[in-house]
Write an enzyme that holds these catalytic residues in place. Structure first.
Site, PDB file in Angstrom:
ATOM      1  N   LYS A  85       0.858  -1.195   0.000  1.00 20.27           N
ATOM      2  CA  LYS A  85       0.000   0.000   0.000  1.00 20.27           C
ATOM      3  C   LYS A  85       0.889   1.238   0.000  1.00 20.27           C
ATOM      4  O   LYS A  85       1.752   1.412   0.867  1.00 20.27           O
ATOM      5  CB  LYS A  85      -0.879  -0.036   1.251  1.00 20.27           C
ATOM      6  CG  LYS A  85      -2.212   0.617   1.085  1.00 20.27           C
ATOM      7  CD  LYS A  85      -3.064   0.286   2.303  1.00 20.27           C
ATOM      8  CE  LYS A  85      -4.371   1.027   2.281  1.00 20.27           C
ATOM      9  NZ  LYS A  85      -5.031   0.942   3.587  1.00 20.27           N
TER      10      LYS A  85
HETATM   11  C1  E4P Z   1      -8.388   1.528   3.759  1.00 20.01           C
HETATM   12  O1  E4P Z   1      -7.595   1.079   2.995  1.00 20.01           O
HETATM   13  C2  E4P Z   1      -8.256   2.823   4.460  1.00 20.01           C
HETATM   14  O2  E4P Z   1      -7.049   2.866   5.119  1.00 20.01           O
HETATM   15  C3  E4P Z   1      -9.399   3.021   5.372  1.00 20.01           C
HETATM   16  O3  E4P Z   1     -10.592   2.564   4.731  1.00 20.01           O
HETATM   17  C4  E4P Z   1      -9.540   4.383   5.931  1.00 20.01           C
HETATM   18  O4  E4P Z   1     -10.736   4.447   6.649  1.00 20.01           O
HETATM   19  P1  E4P Z   1     -11.060   5.623   7.701  1.00 20.01           P
HETATM   20  O5  E4P Z   1     -11.327   6.865   6.942  1.00 20.01           O
HETATM   21  O6  E4P Z   1     -12.293   5.111   8.412  1.00 20.01           O
HETATM   22  O7  E4P Z   1      -9.874   5.734   8.614  1.00 20.01           O
END
Ligand code: E4P
Length: 215
Positions: A84
């Protein structure tokens, strides 16, 4: 539509996997920190032993050389690791290198269609637009998903659209209607997907009537 769980909590991952509907896992530094996993590698190995699907592991470097070094190490941990990478210029450079090496990437922190186009051009395997965080600042997060899906279809980009920062089942359903390939969500939202009050009321009535018949 693939369902990923957005957590680093191993119990929640197990519970979602046991439901038989889990296709992958996304983590981020905040989620890992929340669960107190000091040993990132061992956490990823444990997740890989629970789920046979994409597992996003985020880099914490911000320059291309370091992102590439970090990502290569992460990719070696398990065949299902998806590196990522944040949607910054240095991140895009790294994504291009990863793509040439066959390392899958999930490009994260996407908040605009132009960012999504660049990620696809760099060779991202997955793009993660954050819908909930856009809603939080009074922008329609799902509109961004519709735009990205349309643009990717227009140009036949192979990058998969992952609806991220999902806060409730409507995000998931709208994403499916728009043709996004994946949605990632907290365990609480996965549980909400199953529930319907009429199912519970209907089941209680069926069981009650059956009991009447059979004493
Ligand atoms: C996923 O890959 C993201 O890191 C995540 O969905 C972020 O979510 P949040 O906005 O609830 O922290």
């Amino acid at each position: 539509m693939k369902i990923f769980i957005d957590t680093a909590n191993l119990d929640e991952i197990k519970q979602a996997a046991d439901m038989g509907v889990l296709d992958g896992v996304t983590t981020n530094p905040s989620l890992v920190s929340k669960e107190g996993h000091k040993d990132f590698r061992s956490m990823l190995e444990k997740i890989a032993s629970i789920v046979d699907g994409d597992i996003s592991a985020e880099v914490v470097s911000t320059n291309c050389d370091e992102i590439v070094k970090e990502g290569r190490e992460l990719a070696k941990i398990h065949k299902n690791i998806v590196v990522k990478v944040p949607l910054i210029a240095e991140g895009l450079k790294a994504v291009k290198i990863f793509a040439s090496e066959g390392i899958k990437t999930n490009v994260t922190l996407c908040f605009s269609p132009s960012q999504a186009i660049l990620a696809a051009k760099a060779g991202a395997y997955i793009i993660s637009p954050f819908v909930g965080r856009l809603d939080d600042i009074s922008q329609n997060g799902m509109e961004l998903i519709a735009q990205i899906v349309q643009i990717y279809n227009n140009y036949d980009y192979k990058t998969q659209v992952l609806v991220a920062s999902v806060r409730h089942p409507i995000h998931f359903v709208q994403g499916a209607l728009m043709g996004a390939q994946i949605a990632t969500m907290p365990f609480k939202v996965i549980e909400q997907l199953v529930k319907h009050p009429l199912t519970d009321i209907g089941l209680a009535k069926f069981l009650e009537d059956w009991k009447k018949l059979n004493g």
